[in-house]
Design a protein around this motif. Structure first.
Motif, short mmCIF file in Angstrom:
data_model
loop_
_atom_site.label_atom_id
_atom_site.label_comp_id
_atom_site.label_asym_id
_atom_site.label_seq_id
_atom_site.Cartn_x
_atom_site.Cartn_y
_atom_site.Cartn_z
N ALA A 71 0.83 -1.20 0.00
CA ALA A 71 0.00 0.00 0.00
C ALA A 71 0.87 1.25 0.00
O ALA A 71 0.58 2.24 -0.67
CB ALA A 71 -0.92 -0.01 1.22
N GLY A 72 1.97 1.19 0.77
CA GLY A 72 2.88 2.32 0.80
C GLY A 72 3.49 2.58 -0.57
O GLY A 72 3.57 3.73 -1.02
N VAL A 73 3.90 1.51 -1.23
CA VAL A 73 4.45 1.66 -2.58
C VAL A 73 3.39 2.23 -3.51
O VAL A 73 3.65 3.16 -4.29
CB VAL A 73 4.95 0.29 -3.10
N GLY A 74 2.18 1.69 -3.41
CA GLY A 74 1.09 2.19 -4.25
C GLY A 74 0.82 3.65 -4.01
O GLY A 74 0.62 4.44 -4.94
N GLY A 75 0.82 4.04 -2.73
CA GLY A 75 0.60 5.44 -2.40
C GLY A 75 1.68 6.33 -2.97
O GLY A 75 1.41 7.41 -3.50
N ALA A 76 2.93 5.86 -2.87
CA ALA A 76 4.04 6.64 -3.41
C ALA A 76 3.91 6.79 -4.92
O ALA A 76 4.09 7.88 -5.47
CB ALA A 76 5.35 5.97 -3.05
N LEU A 77 3.58 5.70 -5.58
CA LEU A 77 3.40 5.76 -7.03
C LEU A 77 2.28 6.74 -7.39
O LEU A 77 2.39 7.51 -8.34
CB LEU A 77 3.07 4.38 -7.58
N LEU A 78 1.22 6.69 -6.60
CA LEU A 78 0.10 7.59 -6.85
C LEU A 78 0.53 9.04 -6.70
O LEU A 78 0.22 9.89 -7.54
CB LEU A 78 -1.04 7.27 -5.87
N GLY A 79 1.27 9.30 -5.63
CA GLY A 79 1.74 10.65 -5.40
C GLY A 79 2.58 11.17 -6.54
O GLY A 79 2.42 12.31 -6.98
N HIS A 80 3.44 10.28 -7.04
CA HIS A 80 4.33 10.74 -8.10
C HIS A 80 3.69 10.69 -9.48
O HIS A 80 4.32 11.06 -10.46
CB HIS A 80 5.63 9.93 -8.07
N LEU A 81 2.45 10.24 -9.53
CA LEU A 81 1.70 10.35 -10.78
C LEU A 81 0.92 11.65 -10.80
O LEU A 81 0.88 12.37 -11.80
CB LEU A 81 0.74 9.16 -10.92
N LEU A 82 0.31 11.95 -9.64
CA LEU A 82 -0.51 13.16 -9.56
C LEU A 82 0.34 14.40 -9.28
O LEU A 82 -0.14 15.51 -9.41
CB LEU A 82 -1.56 12.99 -8.45
N THR A 83 1.58 14.18 -8.91
CA THR A 83 2.58 15.21 -8.59
C THR A 83 2.19 16.14 -7.45
O THR A 83 2.88 17.11 -7.17
CB THR A 83 2.96 16.08 -9.82
N THR A 84 1.06 15.89 -6.82
CA THR A 84 0.78 16.66 -5.61
C THR A 84 0.05 15.77 -4.62
O THR A 84 -0.79 14.96 -5.00
CB THR A 84 -0.04 17.94 -5.91
N ILE A 85 0.38 15.90 -3.36
CA ILE A 85 -0.31 15.14 -2.32
C ILE A 85 -0.68 16.05 -1.17
O ILE A 85 0.03 17.01 -0.87
CB ILE A 85 0.55 13.97 -1.77
N ASP A 86 -1.82 15.78 -0.59
CA ASP A 86 -2.19 16.47 0.65
C ASP A 86 -3.05 15.53 1.47
O ASP A 86 -3.59 14.57 0.94
CB ASP A 86 -2.91 17.80 0.35
N PRO A 87 -3.17 15.80 2.77
CA PRO A 87 -3.85 14.84 3.64
C PRO A 87 -5.29 14.56 3.21
O PRO A 87 -5.80 13.47 3.45
CB PRO A 87 -3.83 15.54 5.01
N LYS A 88 -5.93 15.52 2.57
CA LYS A 88 -7.33 15.31 2.18
C LYS A 88 -7.50 14.24 1.11
O LYS A 88 -8.60 13.78 0.86
CB LYS A 88 -7.95 16.63 1.71
N MET A 89 -6.40 13.86 0.48
CA MET A 89 -6.49 12.81 -0.53
C MET A 89 -6.70 11.45 0.11
O MET A 89 -7.24 10.54 -0.51
CB MET A 89 -5.16 12.71 -1.30
N PHE A 90 -6.19 11.32 1.33
CA PHE A 90 -6.12 9.98 1.93
C PHE A 90 -7.22 9.76 2.95
O PHE A 90 -6.97 9.36 4.08
CB PHE A 90 -4.74 9.78 2.56
N THR A 91 -8.44 10.02 2.55
CA THR A 91 -9.57 9.80 3.45
C THR A 91 -10.12 8.40 3.25
O THR A 91 -9.65 7.64 2.41
CB THR A 91 -10.70 10.79 3.17
N PHE A 92 -11.15 8.12 4.01
CA PHE A 92 -11.81 6.83 3.92
C PHE A 92 -12.35 6.60 2.51
O PHE A 92 -12.48 5.47 2.05
CB PHE A 92 -12.94 6.80 4.94
#
Lengths: 251, 353, 297
Positions: free
Chosen positions: B229-250
């Motif tokens: 999941a961590g790897v997936g999250g990292a890949l996602l972040g580097h695809l969307l090029t921006t991350i913020d806490p509101k992305m990772f909700t339920f």
């Protein structure tokens, strides 16, 4: 081989087992009988580590195993079957038995997933052993079937095969003859004696089926409401007035 | 190792897959490519959830939390010091992170390991709980992670998030990851450890009685799932090029859960197919959130209509076809031969056990 | 921390605790009967507030009429929810029911977004609740006092129903052993519907009162309170109504008073509940007033 000393098991206000003291010698077949709710399965649970007893000790092969977690108890060499058959429903017959072999294989996630040579060797050995066990119980032809698709009698045999896969010294059978007709139970008696000799086992069983118990057990313990009311060889037990009263009620 | 016919089929399929990747990379426009990459990432995420929910039978709802941990770790490790300075304008970044700058692959691995550690730390207490309580506890942990991330201004930049992440999630990164995930899951499923997981899922008590250290198996499974999941999250972040806490909700966990349920809990094949299906559907249905022109009548789409559709789909599946698309069956070449599309295998070469 | 300020915060904590209690009861009743976490309960809470709002804003009804209508409508919605999302799955594995609950929750939330719009709406608080009451140097809004009073009255009624009426007895029977209750000729389906209905009714109460104290509605307003209130129910002992009440007050109190004394932790406010949950689950999983359940092998 197995000895319990004053094992008591209380659940809240209910005393399921009270001061249980049993002794089983190597290669004996011993029976635990008594009316329903007498605490027999609870005794099994305490011996196998499902529940830690409220008081008392369990000693196996000279070592104390009281309160050990259940997988440790199995590793020491005690295996069991269950009153309500607990097979792994999504697994095949062979896979069920292979789960029992997992213990001996002693691998970790990575070795197993990467199919390292050490793992592959153990896997081959386990499969051979599992198939042999299935042959012993007469389920060789059903190896690929889904475990829960088997008829009841075969499911019981599968559970026994699975327990044997853990290479136990002591085998606990919880109502192995349940639901069997007289002919089947005679076959089961022969089967149990055979595996006892073949695998050098000691056997403790719970049963309600009186003929079966009398026919196969060398020693009996009778429980009623958690209390041991009689023990000894089957012939004596049969005549014991307390036992008769427990089963049939006072005249 | 004998080269069975099925192995040849698999090799051929793999080769075709590589050709597709090359072609896609060359010919797809950036938008389509992005959607395709998203599919790959969702394969990784769905499989990681399936590992713990489907294979081990633990109902965990904390996935978004581990994704967040992975995404933030990787981002903070791969951003250049200049990028960090630009982002952290409200409060400067902590000194020990300011100068750290790693290439992508090591950062990705570290992100996975940190997420796995989080999984271990969370799993140790949480996995003692049953069913519903486990679900709520994991959900709770995910929320705690999110709240912490929102508040640790000097480490995560708080609610502002991190922008301008390098676009490392390219074709030759995400698809190998997806392929690796599939390979890992398949190998695991066929191994004795995979059997142990399923035994724990089917009957914990019997599994324990057979000598399996149930708790340990659960923790290992949970930590491994968190790694993915961590790897997936990292890949996602580097695809969307921006991350913020509101992305990772339920809601994010819900999306992945939807994929797993649709595909069939416990089926690797199902997760892969559903990952593609749901991701593509999400994009296609985006129009529902805006004005629609059917030619003969126009309606004002409403934001949220898309999620209404997905909620209905999820409920439809669980109410009417609980087993999802594949149940817990897996793909095998014999499916095609049964349908007459491929020659039948020789007797004895095809056995389930 | 001055005394007037402390008293004000206490009043707030009391009000918040009451609201949490009202919602927590719905969770605990449903869990007690069906062993199911009704994820959609928080959204029912939201619906109650919105129905009341629209009764006033759209149909121009007086606030007390909206109150009554909203409560009834929401109770019926709760019954409908059970019929559609949970009853068909009663014999299914727990995981399916939970997924259905999650799906229902998301469905309600997003339908609300579509119907009501995502932007927050301002609630017209009834005049009598908008009065600033002064006790010496302490000033408290009347709504903060009305809420606990209302809550206690409702609770008294509920406890009377559960403890003294036949329906209540049937509810307790079903929650102890569903199959045995069926054998006692109890119409289990009716009792379950009643449970959902009354739980939703209380949630609607909570929702409307909430909207009077925090007069801003948005379709996702039920998510956090819903989660926290389930936690409150667990803390108090899931399945136990008094436990849910205790849990609700405890949570509300801890949340507000911690922030009052440690304002730097305000950002972490939402995490308190979860931390508390995990502590309770590890130390005493059955909750403060709950009892241990043993699984038969």
């Amino acid at each position: 081989m197995l000895r319990t000393e004053n094992v008591t098991m209380k659940f809240g206000g209910l005393t399921a087992v009270s001061e249980l003291g049993i002794e089983i010698a190597k290669n004996q077949i011993v029976g635990l009988i008594g009316p329903n709710g007498a605490g027999k399965t609870t005794a099994f649970n305490v011996i196998t580590g499902m529940n830690a007893p409220t008081a008392g000790r369990v000693i196996f092969k000279g070592e104390e195993i009281t309160g050990l977690p259940r997988h440790q108890v199995t590793r020491r060499g005690i295996a069991r079957t269950f009153q309500n058959i607990r097979l792994f429903r999504e697994l095949s017959v062979l896979e069920n038995v292979l789960v029992g072999c997992h213990l001996a294989m002693d691998t970790n996630l990575f070795a197993a997933t990467l199919h390292l040579p050490s793992y592959r060797r153990k896997d081959r050995e386990a499969r051979a052993f599992a198939l042999e066990l299935l042959e012993q119980v007469g389920l060789h032809g059903d190896a690929g079937e889904l475990a829960v698709s088997l008829p009841y009698g075969k499911q019981r045999r599968l559970e026994i095969a699975r327990a044997l896969a853990t290479r136990p010294s002591l085998l606990l059978l919880d109502e192995p003859a349940a639901g069997m007709n007289p002919q089947e139970s005679v076959e089961l008696m022969h089967f149990i004696r055979r595996i006892r000799d073949q695998f050098d086992l000691t056997i403790l069983l719970i049963e309600h089926h009186m003929q079966f118990v009398m026919g196969i057990c060398q020693k009996l313990y009778v429980l009623e409401y958690g209390v041991t009311i009689a023990s000894g060889d089957p012939a004596a037990i049969r005549q014991d007035p307390k036992v008769i009263e427990a089963y049939l009620g006072v005249e | 190792m004998r080269l069975q016919r099925t192995h040849l089929y698999s090799l051929a399929a793999a080769a075709a897959f590589v050709v597709l990747l090359v072609a896609g990379d060359l010919f797809f426009d950036s938008f389509t490519l992005r959607v395709a990459h998203l599919c790959a990432i969702y394969v990784v995420l769905a499989l990681s959830l399936n590992l713990v929910n489907g294979f081990t039978g633990l109902f965990s709802l904390g996935h978004a939390g581990f994704m967040a941990v992975g995404a933030y770790t990787c981002a903070l490790l791969t951003m250049t010091p200049e990028q960090k300075e630009m982002n952290f304008f409200l409060a400067p970044i902590v000194p020990w992170l300011a100068q750290v700058h790693l290439p992508f692959v090591p950062a990705l691995l570290i992100a996975g390991l940190v997420a796995a550690l989080a999984g271990f730390v969370i799993g140790a207490p949480a996995l003692r709980l049953k069913d519903d309580y486990l679900a709520i506890a994991t959900l709770g942990f995910a929320e705690i992670i999110r709240v912490v991330l929102t508040n640790m201004q000097s480490i995560t930049n708080g609610a502002l998030g991190l922008k301008g992440l390098p676009m490392y999630s390219t074709t030759w990164v995400v698809w190998p990851c997806a392929a690796l995930s599939v390979a890992f899951m398949v190998l695991l499923a066929r191994s004795s450890y995979g059997r142990a997981l399923k035994a724990v899922r089917d009957d914990e008590i019997a599994a324990g009685a057979m000598g399996i250290d149930v708790f340990r198996v659960k923790v290992v499974s949970f930590a491994t799932s968190s790694f993915m999941a961590g790897v997936g999250g990292a890949l996602l972040g580097h695809l969307l090029t921006t991350i913020d806490p509101k992305m990772f909700t339920f809601m994010l966990t819900f999306n992945i859960l939807l994929v797993v349920v649709l595909g069939g809990i416990g089926s690797i094949t199902g997760s892969v197919i559903a990952a593609f299906g749901v991701t593509i559907l999400m994009e296609v249905l985006r129009f529902l959130d805006g004005p629609m022109n059917f030619g003969f009548f126009e309606t004002e789409g409403r934001p949220g209509l898309r999620m209404v559709v997905f909620s209905l789909v999820l409920m439809g599946v669980v109410l009417f076809r609980q087993r999802g698309l594949m149940g817990n069956r897996e793909f095998s070449w014999s499916m095609f031969s049964r349908a007459g599309l491929l020659p039948r295998p020789v007797e004895g070469k095809d056995s389930r056990a | 921390m001055t005394l007037p300020l402390l008293l004000q915060q206490l009043a707030n904590a009391l009000a918040l605790g009451s609201l949490y209690a009202l919602i927590a009861i719905g969770y605990t009743m449903v869990y007690g009967i069906l062993r199911l976490i009704n994820f959609a309960h928080g959204d029912v809470f939201m619906l109650g507030a919105y129905v009341a709002f629209y009764c006033v804003a759209l149909f121009l009804l007086p606030w007390w009429a909206s109150f009554v209508i909203a409560i009834v409508v929401t109770a019926l919605l709760g019954v409908l929810l059970e019929r559609v999302a949970y009853r068909p799955l009663r014999d299914s594995p727990r995981i399916s029911v939970m997924i259905s609950a999650i799906g229902a929750s998301f469905l309600i939330e997003n339908v609300a977004v579509v119907l009501f719009g995502g932007r927050p709406k301002g609630v017209a608080v009834p005049d009598i609740l908008n009065v600033k009451l002064a006790f010496g140097s302490v000033s408290i809004m009347s709504v903060s006092l009305v809420i606990p009073i209302f809550t206690f009255v409702i609770l008294a009624v509920l406890l009377w129903v559960v403890g003294r009426t036949r329906t209540g007895m049937a509810m307790r029977a079903v929650s102890t052993d569903l199959d045995a209750a069926r054998l006692q000729a109890i119409d289990v389906n009716r009792i379950i519907s009643f449970t959902f209905g009354s739980g939703s009714l209380l949630a609607a109460f909570g929702g409307i009162l909430w909207s009077y104290k925090y007069p801003q509605l948005n379709p996702l307003m039920g998510v956090m309170p819903g989660l926290k209130c389930f936690i409150a129910a667990v803390i108090g002992g899931i399945g136990n109504i008094q436990g849910a009440v205790l849990g609700g007050f405890l949570l509300g109190g801890i949340e507000l008073l911690t922030i009052a004394f440690l304002p730097t932790l305000t950002g972490y406010r939402d995490a308190f509940a979860f931390v508390l949950l995990i502590v309770v689950l590890l130390v005493k999983p059955s909750g403060l007033l709950g009892s241990r359940q043993v699984e038969k092998v």
